[in-house]
Write an enzyme that holds these catalytic residues in place. Sequence first.
Site: not given
Length: 83
Positions: A13, A10
Amino acid sequence: MEIKILGTGCPKCKTLEKVTREAVSEMGIDADITKEEDIVKIMNYGIMHTPGLVINGKVVLSGQVPSVKQVMEILTRNNYLLQ
């Protein structure tokens, strides 16, 4: 030093990976930085929210994206700098 970024890919991240690489670079630390995207392996670390930051096998942060300065403080506070 071994650093792992835990997350499924994501945007948060990816941002954690970016700020971690920047902090390590600014501090001149020799570190092996890898990403762990396998959800089963991430769950084995016991974190409930990604992204997660693992240093030398120890979870030091989860569920948030710190600034570069905060990552530098985490590295310093946990005595991961090689003297």
